[in-house]
Design a protein around this motif. Structure first.
Motif, mmCIF file in Angstrom:
data_model
loop_
_atom_site.group_PDB
_atom_site.id
_atom_site.type_symbol
_atom_site.label_atom_id
_atom_site.label_comp_id
_atom_site.label_asym_id
_atom_site.label_seq_id
_atom_site.Cartn_x
_atom_site.Cartn_y
_atom_site.Cartn_z
ATOM 1 N N HIS A 165 0.844 -1.190 0.000
ATOM 2 C CA HIS A 165 0.000 0.000 0.000
ATOM 3 C C HIS A 165 0.881 1.242 0.000
ATOM 4 O O HIS A 165 1.535 1.545 0.995
ATOM 5 C CB HIS A 165 -0.910 0.022 1.233
ATOM 6 C CG HIS A 165 -1.948 -1.038 1.226
ATOM 7 N ND1 HIS A 165 -3.079 -0.965 0.462
ATOM 8 C CD2 HIS A 165 -2.007 -2.218 1.887
ATOM 9 C CE1 HIS A 165 -3.813 -2.036 0.657
ATOM 10 N NE2 HIS A 165 -3.177 -2.823 1.513
ATOM 11 N N THR B 147 -6.847 -5.423 3.802
ATOM 12 C CA THR B 147 -6.712 -5.057 5.202
ATOM 13 C C THR B 147 -8.051 -4.868 5.891
ATOM 14 O O THR B 147 -8.155 -5.011 7.087
ATOM 15 C CB THR B 147 -5.909 -3.754 5.354
ATOM 16 O OG1 THR B 147 -6.500 -2.760 4.547
ATOM 17 C CG2 THR B 147 -4.465 -3.970 4.965
ATOM 18 N N LEU C 291 -7.071 1.541 3.126
ATOM 19 C CA LEU C 291 -6.430 1.785 4.411
ATOM 20 C C LEU C 291 -6.999 2.995 5.120
ATOM 21 O O LEU C 291 -7.102 3.032 6.343
ATOM 22 C CB LEU C 291 -4.922 2.031 4.216
ATOM 23 C CG LEU C 291 -4.109 0.800 3.847
ATOM 24 C CD1 LEU C 291 -2.690 1.203 3.506
ATOM 25 C CD2 LEU C 291 -4.122 -0.174 4.986
#
Length: 128
Positions: free
Chosen positions: A76, A120, A127
């Motif tokens: 990321h 995630t 994120l």
């Protein structure tokens, strides 16, 4: 230079000269004040020197970590320069990684692998 053996040797020499000069000055208050003042000044200055060195080391480490993230497929890129975010944003990202770690440990307990690049959080892996 402050962390070099030669610097330590110089500091030790100053202390030894001070100790040896004690009888000359009768181990008086002024004699003690000289070493107390000197060590206080050196300690005060060393705090700033050590903090500066730690800041430089920390910044270099962050740049190296940013390069590892940047060059890793599937990483990321939003994690680049992460140390500049506010605490609330960091807490939100950390909680997503904590949930990911919990899922990975649960997988391991069930005999599954914990490698790969899972999302995630949710389906999109966002994120922030």
């Amino acid at each position: 230079m402050a962390g070099r053996p030669a610097t330590f040797g110089i500091a030790l020499s100053i202390i030894l000269v001070w100790i040896c000069s004690g009888p000359l000055f009768g181990f008086g208050d002024t004699w003690q004040l000289v070493i107390n003042t000197g060590t206080t000044i050196v300690t005060f200055l060393m705090v700033f020197l050590i903090q500066h060195t730690q800041n430089v080391d920390s910044e270099a480490m962050q740049i190296k970590l940013d390069e590892v993230i940047r060059s890793s497929d599937g990483a990321h890129n939003a994690l680049l320069d992460l140390e500049q975010l506010e605490e609330a944003e960091l807490d939100a990202i950390r909680s997503k990684y904590q949930r990911l770690a919990e899922r990975a440990r649960a997988d391991l307990r069930q005999g599954n692998i914990d490698t790969g690049s899972p999302a995630t959080d949710g389906d999109d892996g966002a994120l922030i």
